[in-house]
Write a protein that holds these residues in place. Structure first.
Motif: not given
Length: 196
Positions: A107-109, A163-165, A170-173
Motif C-alpha cells: 500500500p505505501v509503495s 491512495i484510492v488505487g 487491498q479491498r480486491a485482495a
C-alpha cells in the motif's frame, strides 16, 4: 459496464471527426491524442471503472480546450490538471506493473510510486504547454503562477489516485485467498506473502 466502455471508446474517433468538421486542426489534433490515450487504456486491460474514468477525463480535458472552458473559468484548469494527472498516473503505474518485472507493491509503495509518476507527468505536461505556447498558439495560458498551480493540482491528484488505487487493490485482495510463498530464508511452507 462493457457497453458503456465500448461507447466511450468510440467517442474518441467521433470526437476527432466532430472537431475536424466544426472546429479547427488544433482541436482535431488534441482529439487524436485522446484517441491514443483511449487505445492505451483499452489495450492495458484496466479495471472497467479505471478505464472509464481515464477515457472520460481525457475527453473532458480535450473538449474543454475546444470550447475554451479554460479561458472562461479560471478554476477549470486546476480541476482538469487534478483529475487528468490522477487517472494518468494510475494508468502509468498499471502499465509499469504489467509490462515490467516488478512485483505488486504494498500500500505505501503504491502511493509513493503513483504520486511520483504523477509528479513526472505533471512536469511533462507543463513542458508541453510551454511548447504549445511558442509553437502552436500564444493563447495557451503559461506563466509562473499558472505553472506552479498546475503542478500542485496534478501532484495532489496523483497522491489521491495512489491512495484510492491502493485502497481498491487491498479491498480486491481481501476477497481473494492469500498467495502461498515457497520456502526460503526465514520462511516455512505455507507462509503467506505480505507487503509493506
Amino acid at each position: 459496464m462493457s457497453r458503456l466502455a465500448l461507447a466511450v471508446r468510440w467517442a474518441g474517433p467521433l470526437s476527432v471527426l466532430l472537431a475536424a468538421l466544426f472546429f479547427d486542426a488544433v482541436g482535431a489534433s488534441v482529439m487524436m491524442l485522446v484517441c491514443l490515450g483511449i487505445t492505451i487504456t483499452w489495450r492495458a486491460r484496466l479495471p472497467a471503472a479505471l478505464e472509464l474514468a481515464t477515457d472520460l477525463t481525457l475527453l473532458t480535458a480535450a473538449w474543454s480546450s475546444v470550447f475554451l472552458l479554460y479561458e472562461r473559468y479560471a478554476y477549470w484548469d486546476a480541476v482538469v490538471h487534478f483529475a487528468a494527472t490522477a487517472v494518468l498516473a494510475e494508468l502509468a503505474f498499471r502499465g509499469l506493473e504489467r509490462w515490467s518485472r516488478l512485483g505488486p507493491p504494498g500500500p505505501v509503495s503504491h502511493v509513493v510510486l503513483v504520486s511520483s509518476l504523477g509528479a513526472a507527468l505533471a512536469l511533462v505536461w507543463e513542458y508541453l504547454e510551454f511548447a504549445g505556447y511558442y509553437l502552436v498558439d500564444p493563447q495557451v495560458n503559461v506563466g509562473y503562477l499558472d505553472t506552479m498551480g498546475d503542478l500542485a493540482a496534478g501532484h495532489a491528484g496523483a497522491v489521491v489516485a495512489g491512495i484510492v488505487g491502493s485502497w481498491a487493490r487491498q479491498r480486491a485482495a481481501a476477497g481473494r485467498p492469500a498467495v502461498p510463498r515457497g520456502p526460503g530464508p526465514g520462511r516455512g511452507p505455507g507462509t503467506t506473502e505480505t507487503k509493506d
